[in-house]
Write an enzyme that holds these catalytic residues in place. Structure first.
Site, PDB file in Angstrom:
ATOM      1  N   CYS A 120       6.187 113.387 -67.198  1.00  0.00           N
ATOM      2  CA  CYS A 120       7.251 114.262 -67.693  1.00  0.00           C
ATOM      3  C   CYS A 120       6.928 114.900 -69.035  1.00  0.00           C
ATOM      4  CB  CYS A 120       8.555 113.480 -67.794  1.00  0.00           C
ATOM      5  SG  CYS A 120       9.099 112.763 -66.220  1.00  0.00           S
ATOM      6  N   HIS A 261      12.936 117.209 -72.574  1.00  0.00           N
ATOM      7  CA  HIS A 261      12.762 116.910 -71.161  1.00  0.00           C
ATOM      8  C   HIS A 261      14.110 116.579 -70.551  1.00  0.00           C
ATOM      9  CE1 HIS A 261      11.714 115.083 -67.446  1.00  0.00           C
ATOM     10  NE2 HIS A 261      11.877 113.841 -67.869  1.00  0.00           N
ATOM     11  N   ASN A 292      15.975 115.904 -62.675  1.00  0.00           N
ATOM     12  CA  ASN A 292      14.764 115.644 -63.452  1.00  0.00           C
ATOM     13  C   ASN A 292      13.576 116.201 -62.678  1.00  0.00           C
ATOM     14  OD1 ASN A 292      12.445 114.512 -64.594  1.00  0.00           O
ATOM     15  ND2 ASN A 292      13.401 112.542 -65.009  1.00  0.00           N
TER      16      ASN A 292
END
Length: 336
Positions: A120, A261, A292
């Site tokens: 990520c 993020h 996500n």
């Protein structure tokens, strides 16, 4: 004596592009398999919907679509691209890497092309690499992409991850500038905690013990210790953000946007509060509609803020990526 390329004054983001799969998946579709509800998922993560890619929306195809939009936004011809960096954790082929195919598809067939794996945090890592390549004179135009098909990695019956992740791609074009447009990167890793976000098995688990047979094996899927990740992130993200601001010589009041993020709305809000952001700073909350998307989340969220007019071109944005590894990277950038 070796000859070195001539450095330039700075590098900056020249254009941004995004690709979101057409299929929207709401919480009601996922909840039965994890004995949950829309209300529980929203309360735990802030996520209402996410996108799942169709078979023809491959990782490379999504990356190419986002890259071409970024190139058009930047006004840069694909054949002028020197380097393509693709950040991803969901490319399922050990070989060949995905970036060379991406470069071919966007018309940058002569460019250097490399995959970057930092989960990520991958996009922010890749952006720092692109900044260094351009400022040093090794590259003139670099396409930086985060592209993920997280739906390929997630067990739909795993209550800890099934509702969190989505698919998509976001890209930027980095090119030369008279003055720096990408601040110094603050990055690092905590390998002692690498087990808190990890696949359930390595790919070698798919190899049968008896190599002469084709015995069944479970597909390795992503697993996460959610509470451990949350505790780490709410402390780490503000610290990374403050260090990135200090490294860039920027005060929090000078920011136009905060783009962390998009892991969980509670982490986003906790970080924004801890940084004591002024009211005028736009905070990216793309996670509510996209879930996500790992390495794609920062550029997707950045594209949304720009396309919806939430921030003005030329403002300063604080980017922070974090995730499996545990790895993190953050920097302040000038918006295109």
């Amino acid at each position: 004596m070796l000859r070195a390329p001539a450095p330039v004054g700075g590098a900056r983001i020249l254009g941004v592009g995004a690709y979101r799969p057409s299929r929207v998946v709401d919480n009601h579709e996922l909840a039965p398999a994890i004995d949950s509800s829309d209300e529980w998922i929203r309360r735990r993560s802030g996520i209402a919907t996410r996108r799942f890619a169709a078979p023809d929306e491959t990782l490379v195809a999504m990356a190419a679509a986002a890259s071409l939009k970024a190139l058009a936004h930047a006004g840069v011809e694909p054949q002028s691209v020197d380097t393509v960096i693709l950040a991803t954790m969901s490319h399922l082929e050990q070989s060949p890497p995905a970036a060379p195919r991406l470069a071919q598809q966007i018309g940058a067939a002569e460019a250097g092309a490399v995959d970057l794996g930092a989960a990520c945090a991958g996009f922010c890592h890749a952006l720092a690499v692109a900044d260094g390549l351009v400022r040093s004179g090794h590259s003139r135009y670099v396409v930086v992409v985060g592209s993920e098909r997280m739906s390929d990695l997630v067990d739909p019956t795993d209550r800890g991850t099934a509702f969190l992740f989505g698919d998509g791609a976001g890209a930027v074009v980095v090119g030369p500038a008279d003055t720096p447009g990408i601040g110094p990167v603050v990055w690092g890793a905590d390998g002692a905690r690498s087990a808190v976000i990890a696949h359930s098995q390595p790919w070698t688990a798919l190899r049968p013990a008896d190599r002469s047979s084709d015995g069944p094996a479970a597909w390795p899927t992503l697993r996460m210790d959610g509470p451990a990740v949350f505790r780490w992130a709410v402390a780490a993200v503000p610290r990374i953000g403050r260090e990135a601001l200090e490294a860039a010589g920027v005060d929090v009041a000078e920011l136009s946007a905060f783009v962390p993020h998009q892991a969980n709305i509670r982490i986003v809000d906790a970080a924004a509060n801890a940084l004591d952001l002024p009211p005028h700073v736009a905070v990216a909350r793309d996670v509510t509609d996209a879930g996500n998307t790992s390495a794609a989340s920062v550029p997707l969220a950045l594209d949304r803020l720009l396309s919806e007019g939430a921030v003005e071109p030329g403002g300063l944005a604080l980017l922070v990526g974090f995730g499996a590894g545990l790895s993190y990277a953050g920097q302040v950038v000038v918006l295109p």
